[in-house]
Design an enzyme around this catalytic site. Structure first.
Site, mmCIF file in Angstrom:
data_model
loop_
_atom_site.group_PDB
_atom_site.id
_atom_site.type_symbol
_atom_site.label_atom_id
_atom_site.label_comp_id
_atom_site.label_asym_id
_atom_site.label_seq_id
_atom_site.Cartn_x
_atom_site.Cartn_y
_atom_site.Cartn_z
ATOM 1 N N GLY A 17 39.016 -146.113 54.823
ATOM 2 C CA GLY A 17 38.142 -147.085 55.649
ATOM 3 C C GLY A 17 39.038 -148.137 56.292
ATOM 4 N N LYS A 53 30.445 -141.554 48.312
ATOM 5 C CA LYS A 53 29.468 -142.519 48.860
ATOM 6 C C LYS A 53 30.040 -142.519 50.599
ATOM 7 C CE LYS A 53 29.214 -146.523 50.434
ATOM 8 N NZ LYS A 53 28.651 -146.422 51.668
ATOM 9 N N CYS A 59 41.289 -143.025 63.242
ATOM 10 C CA CYS A 59 42.454 -143.753 62.514
ATOM 11 C C CYS A 59 43.713 -143.572 63.236
ATOM 12 C CB CYS A 59 42.355 -143.603 61.140
ATOM 13 S SG CYS A 59 42.716 -142.119 60.672
ATOM 14 N N GLU A 111 43.386 -144.941 52.357
ATOM 15 C CA GLU A 111 43.699 -144.384 53.793
ATOM 16 C C GLU A 111 43.101 -145.247 54.761
ATOM 17 O OE1 GLU A 111 45.210 -141.651 55.067
ATOM 18 O OE2 GLU A 111 45.644 -140.486 53.368
ATOM 19 N N GLU A 156 43.699 -153.685 65.104
ATOM 20 C CA GLU A 156 43.085 -152.536 65.214
ATOM 21 C C GLU A 156 41.613 -152.813 65.911
ATOM 22 O OE1 GLU A 156 40.980 -150.327 61.975
ATOM 23 O OE2 GLU A 156 41.920 -148.348 62.792
#
Ligand code: NAD
Length: 484
Positions: free
Chosen positions: A228, A176, A286, A251, A387
């Site tokens: 994500g 997805k 990331c 992750e 973040e």
């Protein structure tokens, strides 16, 4: 992009390119202009059901193939992916706003990753264990069956295309992609339809709740691989646990430090602070080192160099090879970054450069923001701790003392990457050991090296990718005792 180039995407279910059962669509816009440039089907639970069923039915035959047969199929897929690279790139640049120079690496890395795992099949070995003389004790590694892979918006083609590890290990997959940048997955669906046996790889396009959640909670999906954000990762763990015991690898995000010791070279540090911040992805990667910890002795010098280098970044058309930074990927991310600029001001950080929409006619529409640097950032500020996933660097002053550096580096809930700068080998190795992060560069930033495990400590995740461990993670161990 002309009307002719409009991407009218389809999903891939059981080898067929299909629309959503209920006829829904998700439009996708060019973030540089906000013009709609394509659409993909908006999958719902019914489509996920079809995709998982197709994957489940394809599994026994796929798992029965020899490693050589599986590798041959995957290598052919990788070859076709490489051949279609320029076509994928053209769509990906428009759909993400990432620069063409950066995105070229993503396609090359996806191809390399598939080739790497295609070569590792026969390494999925079990063991014989001399536990007793009466029995032969051995183990073998078996695939889970159907793997659900849910991926984010920032490296869409790389993450959607690199299914080598689960598939080579004998699983079938349902992927997805993100609803924010789904168009390259429509081209990917065509390449997969042409090269992989029906049902082995399925692609459902849709949003998180409409398509992601039913995939996570599907009873036939025992193994979930998620890339994500931390909040979504937690939601997925919870959602999975509501229905069954599942193996979930995560992750997730980072607030990664660049730890600079007083003996480092100021210009090299400044150049790598820019490279590590990934302004070419507008900070939307990331592993970006978004907290630069500078000792008193270097602070003013390095900060001035960072400012000059940031202001020299050419922002513009991401399809132009000379462009250093494009727009941000989507409205949500853009507004989040703007909010964090306000928060930085409110919390008392000093804006060194950026923080505005760039000037000029081409920047009037779209998610444009200048590469931004805040200085004098302290641990109590949100731009130190949280973040942002945007083009916002936080520069932090510290004494130069080793313990201070490590305390600051580790003083966040994340632990994905870290970058350490010193010429003192003992200091470097000690810091690499003490920093709580899964991927550490000494005198380097950003680069990934295939075969070495990428993944996070603390809230940055569970599991490792880009290495043999990733492939092992798509198998379960069975132990067998044969009475002799
Ligand atoms: P996100 O968490 O918002 O979405 C990721 C994916 O999850 C999307 O496909 C989305 O549709 C889906 N999703 C959302 N809610 C869901 C739900 N309830 N159930 C199932 N699926 C759901 O992340 P994003 O904004 O697309 O990506 C940015 C984040 O990804 C950042 O935090 C970044 O650090 C992280 N990231 C991590 C890595 C890594 O390797 N560690 C790599 C890239 C990005």
């Amino acid at each position: 992009m002309t009307q002719q180039d409009f991407v009218d995407g389809r999903m891939l279910i059981g080898g067929k390119l299909v629309e959503a059962r209920d006829g829904g669509w998700l439009p996708s816009a060019d973030p540089a202009t906000e013009e709609v440039i394509g659409r993909v089907p908006a999958a719902t639970a019914a489509d996920v059901q079809s995709a998982v069923t197709a994957a489940h039915e394809a599994w026994p035959e796929w798992a029965a193939l020899s490693m050589v047969q599986r590798a041959r199929i995957l290598k052919n897929y990788a070859r076709r992916l490489a051949e279609e690279g320029e076509r994928l790139l053209a769509v990906e640049v428009r759909d993400t706003g990432n620069t063409i120079a950066k995105l070229r690496h993503d396609i090359a890395n996806a191809v390399r990753g598939i080739e790497y795992f295609a070569g590792l099949g026969t390494e999925l070995k079990g063991e014989t264990v001399p536990a007793s003389g009466e029995y032969l004790h051995y183990s073998e590694r078996q695939p889970y069956g159907v793997v659900g892979r849910i991926v984010p918006f920032n490296h869409p083609i790389l993450f959607a295309a690199k299914f080598g590890a689960p598939v080579m290990a004998g699983n079938t997959v349902v992927i997805k992609p993100s609803e924010q940048s789904p168009l390259s997955s429509a081209l990917l669906a065509e390449i997969v339809a042409e090269t992989m046996p029906p049902g082995v790889v399925n692609i459902v396009t849709g949003d998180g709740v409409g398509a992601g959640l039913p995939l996570v909670q599907h009873p036939l999906v025992k193994r979930i691989s998620f890339i994500g954000s931390v909040p979504t990762g937690l939601a997925i763990q919870r959602a999975a646990a509501e229905v069954a015991v599942k193996h979930v690898s995560l992750e997730l995000g980072g607030k990664n430090p660049m730890v600079v010791f007083p003996d480092a070279d100021p210009d090299e540090v400044a150049a790598n602070a820019i490279a590590g911040m990934n302004f070419g992805w507008m900070g939307q990667s990331c592993g970006s080192t978004s907290r630069i910890l500078l000792p008193d002795a270097l602070y003013d010098d390095v900060l001035a160099r960072i400012k000059a280098r940031t202001e020299a970044i050419v922002q513009g058309d991401p399809a132009d090879e000379a462009t250093g930074a494009g727009p941000m990927n989507n409205r949500g991310q853009y507004e989040k970054a703007l909010r964090y600029i306000e928060i930085g001001h409110e919390d008392g950080a000093r804006l060194v450069t950026g923080g505005q929409r760039p000037e000029g006619p081409r920047f009037e529409r779209g998610y444009w923001l200048q590469p931004t640097v805040f200085a004098d950032v302290t641990p109590n500020m949100r731009i130190f701790r949280e973040e942002i996933f945007g083009p916002i660097m936080s520069v932090v002053r510290y004494s130069g003392d080793y313990a201070d550096a490590i305390r600051l580096a580790n003083d966040v809930e994340y632990g994905l990457t870290a970058s350490i700068w010193t010429n003192d080998i003992r200091l470097a190795t000690r810091a690499a050991r003490d920093v709580r992060a899964g991927y550490v560069w000494v005198n380097g930033v950003s680069r990934h090296f295939l075969g070495t495990g990428f993944g996070g400590f603390k809230n940055s995740g569970v599991g490792r990718e880009e290495c043999f461990d990733e492939m092992l993670g798509y198998t379960e161990t069975k132990t067998v005792h044969v009475r002799l």
